[in-house]
Design a protein around this motif. Sequence first.
Motif, PDB file in Angstrom:
ATOM      1  N   THR A   1       0.827  -1.204   0.000  1.00 50.21           N
ATOM      2  CA  THR A   1       0.000   0.000   0.000  1.00 50.21           C
ATOM      3  C   THR A   1       0.864   1.258   0.000  1.00 50.21           C
ATOM      4  O   THR A   1       0.549   2.233  -0.689  1.00 50.21           O
ATOM      5  N   ALA A   2       1.963   1.228   0.721  1.00 50.44           N
ATOM      6  CA  ALA A   2       2.844   2.395   0.808  1.00 50.44           C
ATOM      7  C   ALA A   2       3.476   2.772  -0.525  1.00 50.44           C
ATOM      8  O   ALA A   2       3.879   3.911  -0.720  1.00 50.44           O
ATOM      9  N   VAL A   3       3.541   1.812  -1.461  1.00 51.33           N
ATOM     10  CA  VAL A   3       4.158   2.092  -2.767  1.00 51.33           C
ATOM     11  C   VAL A   3       3.238   1.729  -3.928  1.00 51.33           C
ATOM     12  O   VAL A   3       3.691   1.626  -5.070  1.00 51.33           O
ATOM     13  N   HIS A   4       1.947   1.544  -3.681  1.00 49.03           N
ATOM     14  CA  HIS A   4       1.049   0.997  -4.701  1.00 49.03           C
ATOM     15  C   HIS A   4       0.971   1.821  -5.982  1.00 49.03           C
ATOM     16  O   HIS A   4       0.729   1.270  -7.042  1.00 49.03           O
ATOM     17  N   ASP A   5       1.187   3.099  -5.907  1.00 50.34           N
ATOM     18  CA  ASP A   5       1.137   3.932  -7.121  1.00 50.34           C
ATOM     19  C   ASP A   5       2.531   4.043  -7.738  1.00 50.34           C
ATOM     20  O   ASP A   5       3.100   5.136  -7.864  1.00 50.34           O
ATOM     21  N   LEU A   6       3.074   2.912  -8.132  1.00 50.80           N
ATOM     22  CA  LEU A   6       4.438   2.871  -8.666  1.00 50.80           C
ATOM     23  C   LEU A   6       4.624   3.800  -9.858  1.00 50.80           C
ATOM     24  O   LEU A   6       5.694   4.375 -10.035  1.00 50.80           O
ATOM     25  N   ASN A   7       3.585   3.952 -10.675  1.00 48.37           N
ATOM     26  CA  ASN A   7       3.696   4.838 -11.832  1.00 48.37           C
ATOM     27  C   ASN A   7       3.932   6.290 -11.409  1.00 48.37           C
ATOM     28  O   ASN A   7       4.638   7.027 -12.088  1.00 48.37           O
ATOM     29  N   LYS A   8       3.391   6.702 -10.275  1.00 46.39           N
ATOM     30  CA  LYS A   8       3.617   8.055  -9.779  1.00 46.39           C
ATOM     31  C   LYS A   8       5.005   8.198  -9.159  1.00 46.39           C
ATOM     32  O   LYS A   8       5.546   9.294  -9.081  1.00 46.39           O
TER      33      LYS A   8
END
Length: 167
Positions: A73-80
């Motif tokens: 969850t802490a890194v779920h938006d890897l694209n960002k």
Amino acid sequence: MSLLNRAPKTLEDRYFQEIRPKLYELHGKHQQSGVRESRTLAEHLDSACQFSLTVSYLAGVPETQRAVLLAATAVHDLNKLDGANGRNVRTLARNQEFLRDQLEQAGVSVLIQTDIDLELARKLIERHSGHNVSDGARFLPEDPQIERWASILRAADLFDLELKKQS
């Protein structure tokens, strides 16, 4: 060791004392666009992490998997987190070096104890935006709980959309 300097014991303690401050340090000035334009990336990740912590506890997710879910969850938006490179979440999640680096930067790599944990984190991240397994892996047996845990991450990702911006 004094009571004030003791090591955090619960996953919640670790989150609020170690991980959350790191998220704000890393992403506190990273403004988002689109439906989340009024929030920073840190605010979004924080909201998602708190949601995941709470719901995974209430759902009785085992502590080892709760820790992996929190890390994912802490890194779920890897694209960002990838800057302006335009790569998608699935591609980034499957790049083990990139994924490990992002987990390390966010201060959650200690929650990933084994290669099995890393693989679970990858699966959760890939599925967070509603993407189902889209390759041959869907024909391999896997823990049926993974979809349940991925649904927690999907809900956590959406949770802050209706929250009013704090002044």
